[in-house]
Scaffold this motif. Structure first.
Motif, PDB file in Angstrom:
ATOM      1  N   ILE A   1       3.732   7.087  -3.994  1.00 25.24           N
ATOM      2  CA  ILE A   1       4.888   6.263  -3.605  1.00 25.24           C
ATOM      3  C   ILE A   1       4.508   4.785  -3.584  1.00 25.24           C
ATOM      4  CG2 ILE A   1       6.447   5.726  -1.698  1.00 25.24           C
ATOM      5  CD1 ILE A   1       6.385   8.745  -0.997  1.00 25.24           C
ATOM      6  N   ILE A   2       3.396   4.460  -2.940  1.00 25.75           N
ATOM      7  CA  ILE A   2       2.998   3.053  -2.831  1.00 25.75           C
ATOM      8  C   ILE A   2       2.669   2.470  -4.196  1.00 25.75           C
ATOM      9  CG2 ILE A   2       1.162   1.551  -1.952  1.00 25.75           C
ATOM     10  CD1 ILE A   2       1.142   3.246   0.577  1.00 25.75           C
ATOM     11  N   THR A   3       1.977   3.232  -5.035  1.00 22.32           N
ATOM     12  CA  THR A   3       1.667   2.743  -6.380  1.00 22.32           C
ATOM     13  C   THR A   3       2.936   2.613  -7.219  1.00 22.32           C
ATOM     14  OG1 THR A   3      -0.468   3.876  -6.236  1.00 22.32           O
ATOM     15  CG2 THR A   3       0.226   3.115  -8.404  1.00 22.32           C
ATOM     16  N   GLY A   4       3.884   3.543  -7.030  1.00 19.89           N
ATOM     17  CA  GLY A   4       5.147   3.444  -7.763  1.00 19.89           C
ATOM     18  C   GLY A   4       5.948   2.213  -7.390  1.00 19.89           C
ATOM     19  N   VAL A   5       6.014   1.917  -6.093  1.00 12.00           N
ATOM     20  CA  VAL A   5       6.727   0.721  -5.648  1.00 12.00           C
ATOM     21  C   VAL A   5       6.022  -0.536  -6.166  1.00 12.00           C
ATOM     22  CG1 VAL A   5       7.462  -0.617  -3.645  1.00 12.00           C
ATOM     23  CG2 VAL A   5       7.676   1.869  -3.623  1.00 12.00           C
ATOM     24  N   ALA A   6       4.694  -0.542  -6.138  1.00 14.58           N
ATOM     25  CA  ALA A   6       3.946  -1.683  -6.679  1.00 14.58           C
ATOM     26  C   ALA A   6       4.219  -1.867  -8.163  1.00 14.58           C
ATOM     27  CB  ALA A   6       2.450  -1.481  -6.436  1.00 14.58           C
ATOM     28  N   THR A   7       4.364  -0.771  -8.884  1.00 15.06           N
ATOM     29  CA  THR A   7       4.685  -0.862 -10.314  1.00 15.06           C
ATOM     30  C   THR A   7       6.074  -1.441 -10.534  1.00 15.06           C
ATOM     31  OG1 THR A   7       3.266   1.066 -10.729  1.00 15.06           O
ATOM     32  CG2 THR A   7       4.848   0.459 -12.454  1.00 15.06           C
TER      33      THR A   7
ATOM     34  N   ILE B   1      -9.358  -7.694  -0.938  1.00  6.80           N
ATOM     35  CA  ILE B   1      -9.046  -7.842   0.488  1.00  6.80           C
ATOM     36  C   ILE B   1      -8.144  -9.056   0.718  1.00  6.80           C
ATOM     37  CG2 ILE B   1     -11.109  -9.221   0.937  1.00  6.80           C
ATOM     38  CD1 ILE B   1      -9.443  -6.676   3.293  1.00  6.80           C
ATOM     39  N   VAL B   2      -8.261 -10.067  -0.135  1.00  8.16           N
ATOM     40  CA  VAL B   2      -7.401 -11.249  -0.011  1.00  8.16           C
ATOM     41  C   VAL B   2      -5.945 -10.861  -0.252  1.00  8.16           C
ATOM     42  CG1 VAL B   2      -6.897 -13.542  -0.943  1.00  8.16           C
ATOM     43  CG2 VAL B   2      -9.268 -12.799  -0.651  1.00  8.16           C
ATOM     44  N   ALA B   3      -5.717  -9.980  -1.210  1.00  7.40           N
ATOM     45  CA  ALA B   3      -4.357  -9.514  -1.455  1.00  7.40           C
ATOM     46  C   ALA B   3      -3.810  -8.779  -0.246  1.00  7.40           C
ATOM     47  CB  ALA B   3      -4.330  -8.611  -2.687  1.00  7.40           C
ATOM     48  N   GLY B   4      -4.652  -7.963   0.388  1.00 13.70           N
ATOM     49  CA  GLY B   4      -4.206  -7.266   1.590  1.00 13.70           C
ATOM     50  C   GLY B   4      -3.898  -8.213   2.733  1.00 13.70           C
ATOM     51  N   LEU B   5      -4.731  -9.223   2.923  1.00 12.60           N
ATOM     52  CA  LEU B   5      -4.491 -10.198   3.991  1.00 12.60           C
ATOM     53  C   LEU B   5      -3.241 -11.024   3.710  1.00 12.60           C
ATOM     54  CD1 LEU B   5      -8.146 -11.415   4.632  1.00 12.60           C
ATOM     55  CD2 LEU B   5      -6.775  -9.857   6.037  1.00 12.60           C
ATOM     56  N   PHE B   6      -2.993 -11.332   2.428  1.00  9.61           N
ATOM     57  CA  PHE B   6      -1.771 -12.058   2.073  1.00  9.61           C
ATOM     58  C   PHE B   6      -0.538 -11.247   2.440  1.00  9.61           C
ATOM     59  CE2 PHE B   6       1.602 -12.149  -1.153  1.00  9.61           C
ATOM     60  CZ  PHE B   6       2.113 -13.419  -0.925  1.00  9.61           C
TER      61      PHE B   6
ATOM     62  N   GLY C   1       1.529  -2.297   1.604  1.00 10.08           N
ATOM     63  CA  GLY C   1       0.495  -1.929   0.640  1.00 10.08           C
ATOM     64  C   GLY C   1       0.952  -2.136  -0.787  1.00 10.08           C
ATOM     65  N   SER C   2       2.239  -1.854  -1.065  1.00 12.56           N
ATOM     66  CA  SER C   2       2.759  -2.062  -2.410  1.00 12.56           C
ATOM     67  C   SER C   2       2.732  -3.532  -2.805  1.00 12.56           C
ATOM     68  CB  SER C   2       4.196  -1.522  -2.502  1.00 12.56           C
ATOM     69  OG  SER C   2       4.230  -0.130  -2.260  1.00 12.56           O
ATOM     70  N   VAL C   3       3.086  -4.404  -1.865  1.00 14.13           N
ATOM     71  CA  VAL C   3       3.040  -5.845  -2.150  1.00 14.13           C
ATOM     72  C   VAL C   3       1.606  -6.285  -2.398  1.00 14.13           C
ATOM     73  CG1 VAL C   3       3.442  -8.131  -1.158  1.00 14.13           C
ATOM     74  CG2 VAL C   3       5.162  -6.339  -0.896  1.00 14.13           C
TER      75      VAL C   3
ATOM     76  N   VAL D   1       0.071  -7.851  -6.015  1.00  9.35           N
ATOM     77  CA  VAL D   1      -0.657  -9.112  -6.202  1.00  9.35           C
ATOM     78  C   VAL D   1      -1.840  -8.902  -7.145  1.00  9.35           C
ATOM     79  CG1 VAL D   1      -2.036 -10.867  -5.026  1.00  9.35           C
ATOM     80  CG2 VAL D   1       0.063 -10.024  -3.977  1.00  9.35           C
ATOM     81  N   LEU D   2      -2.490  -7.756  -7.053  1.00  5.12           N
ATOM     82  CA  LEU D   2      -3.595  -7.447  -7.948  1.00  5.12           C
ATOM     83  C   LEU D   2      -3.125  -6.999  -9.323  1.00  5.12           C
ATOM     84  CD1 LEU D   2      -5.768  -5.407  -5.416  1.00  5.12           C
ATOM     85  CD2 LEU D   2      -6.055  -7.802  -6.054  1.00  5.12           C
ATOM     86  N   MET D   3      -1.957  -6.408  -9.386  1.00  2.09           N
ATOM     87  CA  MET D   3      -1.471  -5.808 -10.620  1.00  2.09           C
ATOM     88  C   MET D   3      -0.766  -6.808 -11.532  1.00  2.09           C
ATOM     89  SD  MET D   3       0.856  -2.379 -10.817  1.00  2.09           S
ATOM     90  CE  MET D   3       1.330  -1.650 -12.373  1.00  2.09           C
ATOM     91  N   ILE D   4      -0.075  -7.786 -10.954  1.00  7.72           N
ATOM     92  CA  ILE D   4       0.720  -8.724 -11.754  1.00  7.72           C
ATOM     93  C   ILE D   4      -0.123  -9.454 -12.795  1.00  7.72           C
ATOM     94  CG2 ILE D   4       1.980 -10.918 -11.617  1.00  7.72           C
ATOM     95  CD1 ILE D   4       3.364  -9.840  -9.129  1.00  7.72           C
ATOM     96  N   PRO D   5      -1.271 -10.050 -12.428  1.00  6.77           N
ATOM     97  CA  PRO D   5      -2.038 -10.757 -13.465  1.00  6.77           C
ATOM     98  C   PRO D   5      -2.523  -9.860 -14.595  1.00  6.77           C
ATOM     99  CG  PRO D   5      -3.277 -10.619 -11.419  1.00  6.77           C
ATOM    100  CD  PRO D   5      -1.884 -10.199 -11.102  1.00  6.77           C
ATOM    101  N   ILE D   6      -2.817  -8.592 -14.285  1.00  2.38           N
ATOM    102  CA  ILE D   6      -3.239  -7.664 -15.339  1.00  2.38           C
ATOM    103  C   ILE D   6      -2.079  -7.403 -16.295  1.00  2.38           C
ATOM    104  CG2 ILE D   6      -4.188  -5.377 -15.805  1.00  2.38           C
ATOM    105  CD1 ILE D   6      -5.369  -5.377 -13.008  1.00  2.38           C
ATOM    106  N   VAL D   7      -0.888  -7.205 -15.736  1.00  4.80           N
ATOM    107  CA  VAL D   7       0.291  -6.980 -16.587  1.00  4.80           C
ATOM    108  C   VAL D   7       0.588  -8.215 -17.419  1.00  4.80           C
ATOM    109  CG1 VAL D   7       2.756  -6.464 -16.568  1.00  4.80           C
ATOM    110  CG2 VAL D   7       1.239  -5.280 -14.976  1.00  4.80           C
ATOM    111  N   VAL D   8       0.506  -9.391 -16.797  1.00  7.16           N
ATOM    112  CA  VAL D   8       0.778 -10.631 -17.541  1.00  7.16           C
ATOM    113  C   VAL D   8      -0.168 -10.763 -18.724  1.00  7.16           C
ATOM    114  CG1 VAL D   8       0.718 -13.147 -17.412  1.00  7.16           C
ATOM    115  CG2 VAL D   8       1.746 -11.833 -15.561  1.00  7.16           C
ATOM    116  N   ARG D   9      -1.451 -10.570 -18.486  1.00 11.48           N
ATOM    117  CA  ARG D   9      -2.428 -10.698 -19.566  1.00 11.48           C
ATOM    118  C   ARG D   9      -2.197  -9.664 -20.663  1.00 11.48           C
ATOM    119  NH1 ARG D   9      -3.329 -15.170 -19.956  1.00 11.48           N
ATOM    120  NH2 ARG D   9      -4.721 -16.367 -18.639  1.00 11.48           N
ATOM    121  N   ALA D  10      -1.936  -8.415 -20.280  1.00 12.76           N
ATOM    122  CA  ALA D  10      -1.736  -7.364 -21.274  1.00 12.76           C
ATOM    123  C   ALA D  10      -0.496  -7.638 -22.119  1.00 12.76           C
ATOM    124  CB  ALA D  10      -1.623  -6.004 -20.583  1.00 12.76           C
ATOM    125  N   VAL D  11       0.620  -7.961 -21.473  1.00 10.16           N
ATOM    126  CA  VAL D  11       1.867  -8.207 -22.210  1.00 10.16           C
ATOM    127  C   VAL D  11       1.746  -9.476 -23.052  1.00 10.16           C
ATOM    128  CG1 VAL D  11       4.337  -8.648 -21.982  1.00 10.16           C
ATOM    129  CG2 VAL D  11       3.217  -7.016 -20.452  1.00 10.16           C
TER     130      VAL D  11
END
Length: 339
Positions: free
Chosen positions: A123-129, A169-174, A193-195, A199-209
């Protein structure tokens, strides 16, 4: 012209190295790792000397470099094989139906399972996606199709590079600080947790796309413009479908990248022994945090907690493996047909 070593020469040199290592371990008190190193050196030396005698100096140098590259590959592969073997051998102890169908609610010692953590992870990974893919895709489209070399594009590119390297951990604290400002202190929610994962996933998606959009031939865009198709429709109907295989593969790899994160989820979602399907209400369990607490706070008997932790780790590896294989299959299925 020189003769060539027989095909079995490499295997014979490797067998000689194994015999030397085994003899050192059997006769002396030398450590196994040192014996393997000595055996590898002896095997390579014998192989190179034989090649120099039979094939000449140039061929011997080539054989030596090839042996070094092969040994480096084996050395790099050993930790991976060790991790996989250890996780599989220890994780199979609780790889049963109860582990997948029961939670830890009212379970103190043996028994129970990780059903609540499995569902929380999905669920958390799906919401993050759902958060990351639209933002990352639209950002990449702006950088490639609209931004060009303007100042905003350079700033966004710099920020994406910075976000790619931030500690998890910075993403978690944010995320914790953000929701604390809105809801107040003391809250632990699945969406937090999804947010953090987004934060960690967005830059990977940006670079890949972004990389996939850049390799779309310019002539496809120009052909669409020549027919009078507006730019936004060209992107939707021509550019994105052409790059769909690479985009899908990058998104799936990004999901696999964040699914096993522990640090940001430790400070955002907390831990619970019951199943919670609502990421906007109450704590949720996830597999990485579940495995972490099973290891650091074992109860009685401790082996039951350790077994559950190893099985959770095994399940995470399987999730990542399935996602990576799925990315390859999806990329091949969505690849543009050339015939």
């Amino acid at each position: 012209m020189h003769a060539s070593l027989p095909r079995w020469a490499g295997a014979a040199a490797a067998a000689l190295g194994v015999l030397v290592a085994a003899a050192l371990v059997a006769v002396t008190d030398v450590h196994v790792a040192l014996a393997v190193v000595v055996g590898a050196v002896v095997g390579v030396a014998a192989f190179v000397v034989a090649s120099r005698v039979v094939e000449g100096e140039r061929a011997a140098t080539d054989r030596f470099v090839t042996a070094l590259v092969t040994m480096a590959f084996v050395v790099a592969l050993l930790p991976l094989v060790s991790v996989v073997w250890t996780t599989v051998s220890r994780g199979l102890a609780r790889f049963d139906g109860a582990f997948f169908t029961q939670s830890m609610y009212n379970v103190i010692g043996e028994g129970g399972g990780a059903y609540h953590a499995i569902m929380g992870t999905l669920i958390i990974t799906g919401v993050a996606t759902l958060i990351s893919v639209p933002i990352g895709t639209l950002t990449a489209i702006y950088l490639v199709e609209y931004g060009g070399d303007n100042r905003l594009s350079k700033v966004v590119t710099f920020l994406v590079d910075v976000m790619t390297g931030i500690p998890s951990i910075v993403a978690g604290l944010f995320s914790l600080a953000l929701f604390t400002l809105v809801l107040g202190p003391g809250y632990r929610l699945g969406v937090m947790g999804s947010v953090a994962l987004s934060v960690l996933m967005i830059p990977i998606v940006v670079r890949a796309v972004e990389e996939m959009l850049r390799i779309v031939p310019a002539r496809l865009r120009e052909s669409s413009y020549a027919l009078g198709v507006p730019k936004w429709l060209t992107i939707v109907k021509v550019v994105l479908p052409t790059a769909a295989s690479g985009i899908a593969s990058g998104v799936v790899i990004a999901i696999a990248r964040v699914m096993g994160e522990t640090a940001p989820l430790l400070v955002t979602v907390g831990l619970t022994a019951s199943t919670n399907f609502n990421p906007f209400e109450g704590r949720m369990a996830v597999l990485p945090v579940f495995a972490y607490y099973q290891i650091i706070t074992p109860g009685i008997p401790p082996q039951a907690f350790i077994d559950r932790a190893w099985t959770s780790a095994l399940l995470l590896i399987l999730f990542v493996m399935v996602l990576n294989v799925g990315a390859r299959v999806l990329a091949r299925a969505l690849a543009p047909k050339t015939r």
